[in-house]
Design a protein around this motif. Structure first.
Motif, PDB file in Angstrom:
ATOM      1  N   THR A  39      -1.143  -9.004  -7.366  1.00  0.00           N
ATOM      2  CA  THR A  39      -0.343  -9.885  -8.213  1.00  0.00           C
ATOM      3  C   THR A  39      -0.434 -11.327  -7.731  1.00  0.00           C
ATOM      4  N   ALA A  40      -0.373 -11.531  -6.411  1.00  0.00           N
ATOM      5  CA  ALA A  40      -0.483 -12.882  -5.858  1.00  0.00           C
ATOM      6  C   ALA A  40      -1.843 -13.494  -6.178  1.00  0.00           C
TER       7      ALA A  40
ATOM      8  N   LEU B 163       2.754  -6.525   2.826  1.00  0.00           N
ATOM      9  CA  LEU B 163       2.694  -6.542   1.373  1.00  0.00           C
ATOM     10  C   LEU B 163       1.838  -5.373   0.894  1.00  0.00           C
ATOM     11  N   SER B 164       2.253  -4.783  -0.205  1.00  0.00           N
ATOM     12  CA  SER B 164       1.489  -3.681  -0.771  1.00  0.00           C
ATOM     13  C   SER B 164       0.234  -4.214  -1.455  1.00  0.00           C
ATOM     14  N   ASP B 165      -0.696  -3.310  -1.754  1.00  0.00           N
ATOM     15  CA  ASP B 165      -1.900  -3.706  -2.480  1.00  0.00           C
ATOM     16  C   ASP B 165      -1.533  -4.309  -3.835  1.00  0.00           C
ATOM     17  N   ASP B 166      -0.524  -3.763  -4.489  1.00  0.00           N
ATOM     18  CA  ASP B 166      -0.097  -4.291  -5.782  1.00  0.00           C
ATOM     19  C   ASP B 166       0.443  -5.709  -5.644  1.00  0.00           C
ATOM     20  N   GLU B 167       1.193  -5.965  -4.584  1.00  0.00           N
ATOM     21  CA  GLU B 167       1.728  -7.313  -4.367  1.00  0.00           C
ATOM     22  C   GLU B 167       0.615  -8.304  -4.077  1.00  0.00           C
ATOM     23  N   LEU B 168      -0.366  -7.887  -3.278  1.00  0.00           N
ATOM     24  CA  LEU B 168      -1.502  -8.769  -2.991  1.00  0.00           C
ATOM     25  C   LEU B 168      -2.302  -9.054  -4.257  1.00  0.00           C
TER      26      LEU B 168
ATOM     27  N   GLU C  81       1.721 -17.283  -1.896  1.00  0.00           N
ATOM     28  CA  GLU C  81       2.725 -16.223  -1.962  1.00  0.00           C
ATOM     29  C   GLU C  81       2.686 -15.259  -0.787  1.00  0.00           C
ATOM     30  N   ILE C  82       1.644 -15.346   0.028  1.00  0.00           N
ATOM     31  CA  ILE C  82       1.542 -14.359   1.098  1.00  0.00           C
ATOM     32  C   ILE C  82       1.708 -14.953   2.488  1.00  0.00           C
TER      33      ILE C  82
ATOM     34  N   TRP D 218      -4.607 -12.194   5.287  1.00  0.00           N
ATOM     35  CA  TRP D 218      -3.715 -11.112   5.677  1.00  0.00           C
ATOM     36  C   TRP D 218      -4.259 -10.314   6.853  1.00  0.00           C
TER      37      TRP D 218
END
Length: 227
Positions: free
Chosen positions: A198-199, A191-196, A180-181, A111
């Motif tokens: 989760t991935a 992408l948010s920290d939460d999304e990263l 996913e990213i 990222w």
């Protein structure tokens, strides 16, 4: 072809070298404008140097493009190997420690700004420069995956994983971690920290389903089911 979602790599300030300024400006321009749309005048203006300075340092546009790919790959590798140094060789909690490692890698490499620029350049111009793509694949992901393979092999030797081929396991770990990213990154969506996180969790859990060593209790339970 113009790529509007390319992140800028701003030229360094102060006493930074002209060469670094040129590489950073060229990376931003090639990513933003594509090879066909980029020209030495635009790059020179963004780098704050004369066009002759670019020719003196790097030659023509083709040579400059090759240099940019090589140097951005080297920078990305430096960051990746710094993250690999934090790999959990003696994990307290294998899943949690691998998730934390995957998240660090996602944030700093996959990222990261330069990693995104590099992938955009390769996607846009890989057909024009197939030989450069092969060099990048060997010198970039190839080296990183080889280093990761040795670390996964040590985990397997210590009893944490069940791996027949560490090289395949390393490639699959990286593919899952990127799954996913990659597309949001390519098209400029943050992408948010939460999304990263989760991935990373999904990637590691999938990896451990394939390569995690079962506990004796799990082995016995499976044997009972098969009997």
């Amino acid at each position: 072809m113009r790529h509007r979602n390319c992140p800028d790599i701003l030229p360094p300030r102060g006493h930074a070298a002209k060469r670094r300024s040129i590489i950073d400006a060229a990376a931003a321009v090639f990513c933003r404008e594509g090879f066909a749309g980029a020209n030495i005048d635009i790059i020179a203006a963004e780098a704050g140097v004369s066009r002759q300075t670019i020719y003196n340092h790097h030659g023509d546009k083709d040579k400059l493009f090759a240099t940019v790919l090589r140097e951005i790959t080297e920078r990305t590798n430096e960051r990746a190997f710094a993250i690999l140094d934090t790999f959990p060789d003696q994990p307290d909690d294998l899943e949690a420690d691998l998730v934390a490692f995957a998240l660090r890698f996602n944030k700093n490499c996959i990222w990261g700004r330069e990693g995104t620029v590099l992938r955009k350049m390769l996607m846009a111009e890989g057909e024009r420069y197939p030989e450069l793509y092969e060099v990048w694949r060997r010198e970039g992901p190839g080296k990183i995956e080889s280093a990761l393979a040795s670390r996964l092999a040590r985990l397997a030797h210590a009893g944490y994983l069940d791996i027949d081929d560490p090289d395949i396991a390393a490639r699959q770990f990286m593919a899952l971690n990127n799954a996913e990213i990659n597309m949001p990154s390519m098209f400029g969506r943050s992408l948010s920290d939460d999304e990263l996180l989760t991935a990373a969790r999904r990637a590691v859990r999938t990896f451990l389903r394939a390569f995690g060593r079962r506990t004796p209790r799990a082995d016995r339970a499976q044997a009972v089911q098969e009997a």
